[in-house]
Every structure is written in C-alpha cells, then in structure tokens.
Design a protein around this motif. Structure first.
Motif, PDB file in Angstrom:
ATOM      1  N   ALA A   3       0.821  -1.205   0.000  1.00 39.00           N
ATOM      2  CA  ALA A   3       0.000   0.000   0.000  1.00 39.00           C
ATOM      3  C   ALA A   3       0.860   1.262   0.000  1.00 39.00           C
ATOM      4  CB  ALA A   3      -0.938  -0.006   1.205  1.00 39.00           C
ATOM      5  N   ILE A   4       1.992   1.238   0.711  1.00 40.12           N
ATOM      6  CA  ILE A   4       2.897   2.386   0.709  1.00 40.12           C
ATOM      7  C   ILE A   4       3.468   2.600  -0.687  1.00 40.12           C
ATOM      8  CG2 ILE A   4       5.057   3.322   1.610  1.00 40.12           C
ATOM      9  CD1 ILE A   4       4.500   1.742   4.193  1.00 40.12           C
ATOM     10  N   ALA A   5       3.884   1.501  -1.324  1.00 41.29           N
ATOM     11  CA  ALA A   5       4.390   1.601  -2.694  1.00 41.29           C
ATOM     12  C   ALA A   5       3.307   2.146  -3.626  1.00 41.29           C
ATOM     13  CB  ALA A   5       4.869   0.236  -3.174  1.00 41.29           C
ATOM     14  N   SER A   6       2.080   1.675  -3.445  1.00 38.90           N
ATOM     15  CA  SER A   6       0.979   2.134  -4.288  1.00 38.90           C
ATOM     16  C   SER A   6       0.650   3.594  -4.035  1.00 38.90           C
ATOM     17  CB  SER A   6      -0.257   1.268  -4.033  1.00 38.90           C
ATOM     18  OG  SER A   6      -0.015  -0.071  -4.414  1.00 38.90           O
ATOM     19  N   PHE A   7       0.887   4.074  -2.797  1.00 40.66           N
ATOM     20  CA  PHE A   7       0.656   5.486  -2.490  1.00 40.66           C
ATOM     21  C   PHE A   7       1.496   6.375  -3.407  1.00 40.66           C
ATOM     22  CE2 PHE A   7       1.965   9.389  -0.428  1.00 40.66           C
ATOM     23  CZ  PHE A   7       0.781   9.922   0.057  1.00 40.66           C
ATOM     24  N   PHE A   8       2.789   6.094  -3.505  1.00 42.40           N
ATOM     25  CA  PHE A   8       3.659   6.951  -4.309  1.00 42.40           C
ATOM     26  C   PHE A   8       3.408   6.779  -5.801  1.00 42.40           C
ATOM     27  CE2 PHE A   8       5.897   7.008  -0.255  1.00 42.40           C
ATOM     28  CZ  PHE A   8       6.075   8.371  -0.106  1.00 42.40           C
ATOM     29  N   SER A   9       3.025   5.569  -6.205  1.00 40.67           N
ATOM     30  CA  SER A   9       2.668   5.384  -7.602  1.00 40.67           C
ATOM     31  C   SER A   9       1.378   6.119  -7.935  1.00 40.67           C
ATOM     32  CB  SER A   9       2.521   3.892  -7.912  1.00 40.67           C
ATOM     33  OG  SER A   9       3.777   3.265  -7.881  1.00 40.67           O
ATOM     34  N   PHE A  70      13.015   1.411  -7.446  1.00 37.95           N
ATOM     35  CA  PHE A  70      14.305   2.096  -7.533  1.00 37.95           C
ATOM     36  C   PHE A  70      14.418   2.867  -8.856  1.00 37.95           C
ATOM     37  CE2 PHE A  70      15.812  -0.785  -4.123  1.00 37.95           C
ATOM     38  CZ  PHE A  70      16.453   0.154  -3.332  1.00 37.95           C
ATOM     39  N   ALA A  71      13.927   2.276  -9.933  1.00 44.84           N
ATOM     40  CA  ALA A  71      13.954   2.962 -11.226  1.00 44.84           C
ATOM     41  C   ALA A  71      13.064   4.204 -11.204  1.00 44.84           C
ATOM     42  CB  ALA A  71      13.511   2.013 -12.334  1.00 44.84           C
ATOM     43  N   CYS A  72      11.939   4.139 -10.503  1.00 41.34           N
ATOM     44  CA  CYS A  72      11.066   5.312 -10.366  1.00 41.34           C
ATOM     45  C   CYS A  72      11.785   6.451  -9.654  1.00 41.34           C
ATOM     46  CB  CYS A  72       9.800   4.943  -9.606  1.00 41.34           C
ATOM     47  SG  CYS A  72       8.580   4.006 -10.556  1.00 41.34           S
ATOM     48  N   ALA A  73      12.568   6.121  -8.632  1.00 41.40           N
ATOM     49  CA  ALA A  73      13.315   7.150  -7.908  1.00 41.40           C
ATOM     50  C   ALA A  73      14.284   7.873  -8.840  1.00 41.40           C
ATOM     51  CB  ALA A  73      14.065   6.524  -6.738  1.00 41.40           C
ATOM     52  N   LEU A  74      14.984   7.113  -9.655  1.00 42.73           N
ATOM     53  CA  LEU A  74      15.952   7.724 -10.578  1.00 42.73           C
ATOM     54  C   LEU A  74      15.278   8.578 -11.643  1.00 42.73           C
ATOM     55  CD1 LEU A  74      18.409   4.714 -11.091  1.00 42.73           C
ATOM     56  CD2 LEU A  74      18.852   6.830  -9.831  1.00 42.73           C
ATOM     57  N   THR A  75      14.200   8.080 -12.214  1.00 41.92           N
ATOM     58  CA  THR A  75      13.564   8.804 -13.314  1.00 41.92           C
ATOM     59  C   THR A  75      12.801  10.032 -12.827  1.00 41.92           C
ATOM     60  OG1 THR A  75      11.740   7.196 -13.186  1.00 41.92           O
ATOM     61  CG2 THR A  75      13.421   6.835 -14.874  1.00 41.92           C
ATOM     62  N   SER A  76      12.211   9.972 -11.627  1.00 44.97           N
ATOM     63  CA  SER A  76      11.543  11.169 -11.104  1.00 44.97           C
ATOM     64  C   SER A  76      12.559  12.266 -10.790  1.00 44.97           C
ATOM     65  CB  SER A  76      10.711  10.833  -9.863  1.00 44.97           C
ATOM     66  OG  SER A  76      11.493  10.220  -8.864  1.00 44.97           O
ATOM     67  N   LEU A  77      13.730  11.882 -10.298  1.00 47.55           N
ATOM     68  CA  LEU A  77      14.791  12.867 -10.083  1.00 47.55           C
ATOM     69  C   LEU A  77      15.239  13.477 -11.409  1.00 47.55           C
ATOM     70  CD1 LEU A  77      16.842  14.288  -8.260  1.00 47.55           C
ATOM     71  CD2 LEU A  77      18.347  12.301  -8.530  1.00 47.55           C
ATOM     72  N   ALA A  78      15.378  12.642 -12.436  1.00 47.37           N
ATOM     73  CA  ALA A  78      15.760  13.158 -13.756  1.00 47.37           C
ATOM     74  C   ALA A  78      14.722  14.148 -14.277  1.00 47.37           C
ATOM     75  CB  ALA A  78      15.935  11.995 -14.730  1.00 47.37           C
ATOM     76  N   GLY A 153       9.974  20.997  -7.950  1.00 44.31           N
ATOM     77  CA  GLY A 153       9.806  20.621  -6.557  1.00 44.31           C
ATOM     78  C   GLY A 153       8.873  19.437  -6.384  1.00 44.31           C
ATOM     79  N   ALA A 154       7.805  19.389  -7.193  1.00 41.48           N
ATOM     80  CA  ALA A 154       6.850  18.278  -7.109  1.00 41.48           C
ATOM     81  C   ALA A 154       7.520  16.953  -7.447  1.00 41.48           C
ATOM     82  CB  ALA A 154       5.671  18.537  -8.050  1.00 41.48           C
ATOM     83  N   PHE A 155       8.300  16.941  -8.532  1.00 38.83           N
ATOM     84  CA  PHE A 155       8.954  15.700  -8.946  1.00 38.83           C
ATOM     85  C   PHE A 155      10.052  15.295  -7.957  1.00 38.83           C
ATOM     86  CE2 PHE A 155       7.886  17.005 -13.566  1.00 38.83           C
ATOM     87  CZ  PHE A 155       6.582  16.562 -13.399  1.00 38.83           C
ATOM     88  N   ALA A 156      10.764  16.272  -7.391  1.00 35.80           N
ATOM     89  CA  ALA A 156      11.807  15.955  -6.414  1.00 35.80           C
ATOM     90  C   ALA A 156      11.205  15.350  -5.153  1.00 35.80           C
ATOM     91  CB  ALA A 156      12.605  17.212  -6.077  1.00 35.80           C
ATOM     92  N   ALA A 157      10.033  15.847  -4.733  1.00 34.11           N
ATOM     93  CA  ALA A 157       9.370  15.290  -3.551  1.00 34.11           C
ATOM     94  C   ALA A 157       8.991  13.829  -3.779  1.00 34.11           C
ATOM     95  CB  ALA A 157       8.131  16.124  -3.220  1.00 34.11           C
ATOM     96  N   LEU A 158       8.500  13.506  -4.977  1.00 30.43           N
ATOM     97  CA  LEU A 158       8.175  12.118  -5.281  1.00 30.43           C
ATOM     98  C   LEU A 158       9.423  11.246  -5.293  1.00 30.43           C
ATOM     99  CD1 LEU A 158       5.384  12.321  -8.008  1.00 30.43           C
ATOM    100  CD2 LEU A 158       5.198  11.462  -5.682  1.00 30.43           C
ATOM    101  N   CYS A 159      10.524  11.789  -5.786  1.00 31.38           N
ATOM    102  CA  CYS A 159      11.781  11.032  -5.781  1.00 31.38           C
ATOM    103  C   CYS A 159      12.148  10.616  -4.360  1.00 31.38           C
ATOM    104  CB  CYS A 159      12.897  11.879  -6.402  1.00 31.38           C
ATOM    105  SG  CYS A 159      14.533  11.138  -6.237  1.00 31.38           S
ATOM    106  N   ALA A 160      12.033  11.545  -3.415  1.00 28.19           N
ATOM    107  CA  ALA A 160      12.363  11.231  -2.030  1.00 28.19           C
ATOM    108  C   ALA A 160      11.462  10.116  -1.493  1.00 28.19           C
ATOM    109  CB  ALA A 160      12.221  12.488  -1.173  1.00 28.19           C
ATOM    110  N   GLY A 161      10.179  10.172  -1.827  1.00 24.12           N
ATOM    111  CA  GLY A 161       9.268   9.119  -1.384  1.00 24.12           C
ATOM    112  C   GLY A 161       9.610   7.769  -1.972  1.00 24.12           C
ATOM    113  N   TYR A 162       9.941   7.745  -3.249  1.00 23.05           N
ATOM    114  CA  TYR A 162      10.329   6.485  -3.885  1.00 23.05           C
ATOM    115  C   TYR A 162      11.570   5.877  -3.238  1.00 23.05           C
ATOM    116  CZ  TYR A 162       7.191   6.714  -7.975  1.00 23.05           C
ATOM    117  OH  TYR A 162       6.101   6.712  -8.818  1.00 23.05           O
TER     118      TYR A 162
END
Length: 382
Positions: A3-9, A70-78, A153-162
């Motif tokens: 559910a936590i993973a689904s939250f960020f997705s 992990f791939a989501c974290a990298l791509t959201s930061l990009a 800022g929005a995308f960076a915040a999601l990166c941190a969550g991922y």
C-alpha cells in the motif's frame, strides 16, 4: 508495504493534473500541449505492462516490483532536473516505464495470496494506498504549481518518497512469499503468455471495458483542474484540491467495500457506478458555482470505484496461472485508454472548450457500465 508503494505510484499518476497550467506558463505552450506529460507517462506505463507482467510471473512479483521502485526514484529525479519541455516529455516516458512495475504487480500478488471471496475487500485496502496517493498527488501538484518550486519541486518530492519505500521493500523482500515462478522456454514465451490470456473470451470483455474507462473517465479527468481554473478563476491549488476529493470518494468506498459487495453484488455495483459517474460529469458542466465541484468529485470517486474495483477483481481471475501477465494486459488497456483519452480531451479542450470534455463521458460512461453489468449477468447464468 504494498500500500505504501501504491501510495507513491498513485501520486505519480495524478501529480501533473494540477501542474498543467504551470507547465503551460513556464514553457509558453497551451494546456493541451502541456498534457503531453500526462499522455507520454500513460502510454509508457501501459505499454511497459506487457514486459513487467510476464517478468513478474517468471522471476517473482515482489522482486520485480522492488527494482521498478528504484527505477522510479531515478527517473523522477531526472524529471525534476529536466532542462526543457521536450526533455521533460522524454523523461516522463522513462518514468512511466518504471512505474509500470508497481501497482499491477501488487494486485497480481494479492490475487496469488488471497481467495476470491475475500479478494475484492483486500484489493480495496490496497486501493486505500493508491487513492490516498492520487489525492495527495493531485493536491500537491496544485500546491507546488503556486509556489516558486513549481513542477521541479513536485517531482523531487516524489523522488524522495520512492527512495524511502524502495529501501523499506528491499529490507522486507526475503520475507514476502510469492507464487512459484512461471517457467517457459523460447524467445517468444512472453508473446505466448499474452496470447494465452487474450484467447479467453471473458478476459477480452474485462480488458475492453477497462480501456473504455481509461478513455472516457481518466482522460477528461486530467483537465478538470484546468477547467475550474479557467472557468471560475480559481488558484491552481484550490482547483486541484476540489478535484482531489475524487480520490477521497474512492477512499470512502474502500472503507465500506466489504459491506457494499455483500449488500449489492457486482452487477448492481457496476450499473450504479456508471449512472453516478454520468450524472457527475453533467453536474460539473452545469454547476453555476465553483465549490459544487468538490461534492460532485467526492460522489464521482465513490461511483468510479464501484466499477473499477469490480473490474480489478475480475481481472485477477482472468488467468490464474498467469496472473501477472493478465494484470499487465489489464493495466495496458487502462493506461493506453487514458493516454488516448488525454490526447482527445486536450484537443477537444483547446479547440471546442469544456462542452465535449464533460458531455461525452456523461453519456458514454453509463452505457459502458450497463454493458459490463449485462456481461456479468450472462457469465453468472452460463
């Protein structure tokens, strides 16, 4: 954990709704053109299901999901560091590809582990994570749009969550059971798995219905904050907050799902949900004041998940021996329907205003749900 993973997705799926006017302003483009960041994400998300579903069946759903996070974290930061709009659109493609390995594999894992009689209620609990993320993402998009941080800022915040959820899932990975991996030989084994699911008549009905849902509901929904912003002069954060109550309606459904399923059954849930969604779009079109959009969004969200959770539950049972592949096709249909819907809705909004954006779903969604309710009745009688 799922559910936590689904939250960020879920947050990633809706974060751009409230950002579209800010993107349009920052890059001097129309809102319809800015909608490419939603369109490309949805297309990549849907197409990549055809890879992640079979991979989950073969190598373990939880393991593949962890790699995808992990791939989501990298791509959201990009995306947060994108130098221009064209680069952002291309990076959203990569983000959508990575995100494809999260929610559908979580659903497929539940399909492996939970009996059908309890599955809709269990999926509803997972849905609470997804919908909380969708509500938070839609609201956060509007809030970030009204601040100097903007879309970066929005995308960076999601990166941190991922990053956080990836590390948590990695720590638990060895303790998460999964179904025995599906083995196959030959370079065309993935294609064979996909073809085997599509050969099932009921699977084709479920997949066609969820495609229509993405086309007629999720596509127009992406432009509702922009519609409220332009029609009533609301701040983007306010417009996004009003429409974010759509996800709160889904959360309310998730809390009462077990009772609703027992009381109404799948056919009445689908038919009622279609009527509620159609009336909701009519209400958004005819509302004389902005604040009415909030209760309408709440009711439409509840009606949506009367239908969607029923579709999702049926999808987990389309092909039990290839559940990851079946859910991949389900998500492929949903998000490619959304991608086409966003494209058509953006074109319609840029060239004809809000009328087709709202009235087409108002008529078509009840008809689609009536058709699926009839199909459920025929299946029960067979």
């Amino acid at each position: 954990m799922l559910a936590i993973a689904s939250f960020f997705s879920g947050a990633a799926l809706r974060i751009c709704d409230g950002l579209l006017p800010r993107l349009a302003s920052d890059f001097a483009i129309t809102p319809g053109t800015a909608g490419q960041v939603v369109l490309t994400f949805a297309v990549a998300y849907g197409v990549s299901q055809l890879l992640f579903g079979p991979l989950g069946d073969r190598y373990g759903k939880a393991r593949v999901m962890c790699a995808a996070l992990f791939a989501c974290a990298l791509t959201s930061l990009a995306c947060a560091l994108a130098p221009g709009f064209d680069a952002l659109v291309r990076l959203r493609v990569l983000w959508g590809m990575a995100a494809a390995g999260v929610i559908p594999l979580a659903i497929a894992w539940i399909g492996d582990a939970v009996h059908y009689e309890q599955r809709q209620a269990t999926l509803a609990r997972l849905l609470m994570g997804t919908l909380s993320g969708m509500a938070a993402g839609q609201l956060a998009g509007g809030l970030f749009a009204d601040t100097p941080l903007g879309w970066r800022g929005a995308f960076a915040a999601l990166c941190a969550g991922y990053v956080v959820v990836s590390l948590l899932l990695l720590a638990r990975l060895r303790h998460i059971p999964s179904a025995p991996p599906l083995r196959g030989k030959g370079r065309f084994a993935f294609v064979t798995q996909l073809g085997s699911v599509l050969a099932i008549p009921w699977a084709r009905i479920v997949i066609a219905t969820v495609f229509a849902e993405g086309l007629l509901l999720l596509g127009p929904l992406a432009f509702l904050p922009t519609y409220l912003h332009q029609r009533f002069g609301l701040a983007l954060s306010t417009a996004s907050a009003l429409i974010a109550l759509y996800a709160v309606g889904g959360l309310f459904y998730a809390m009462v799902a077990a009772h609703v399923v027992r009381r109404f059954g799948e056919r009445r849930m689908v038919f009622t949900g279609g009527i509620v969604m159609g009336l909701g779009f009519l209400a958004w079109w005819g509302s004389p004041v902005a604040w009415l959009a909030a209760p309408v969004a709440l009711v439409v969200g509840f009606g949506t998940y009367l239908v969607h959770n029923t579709l999702q539950t049926n999808a987990t049972q389309m092909a039990p021996s290839m559940r990851g592949t079946a859910m991949a096709l389900f998500a492929f249909a949903l998000f490619n329907g959304q991608a086409i819907g966003v494209s058509l809705a953006g074109f319609a909004y840029d060239h004809a205003g809000a009328l087709p954006l709202l009235l087409v779903p108002a008529v078509a969604l009840p008809l689609v749900c009536w058709g699926f309710a009839r199909a459920l009745l025929r299946r029960a009688q067979a």
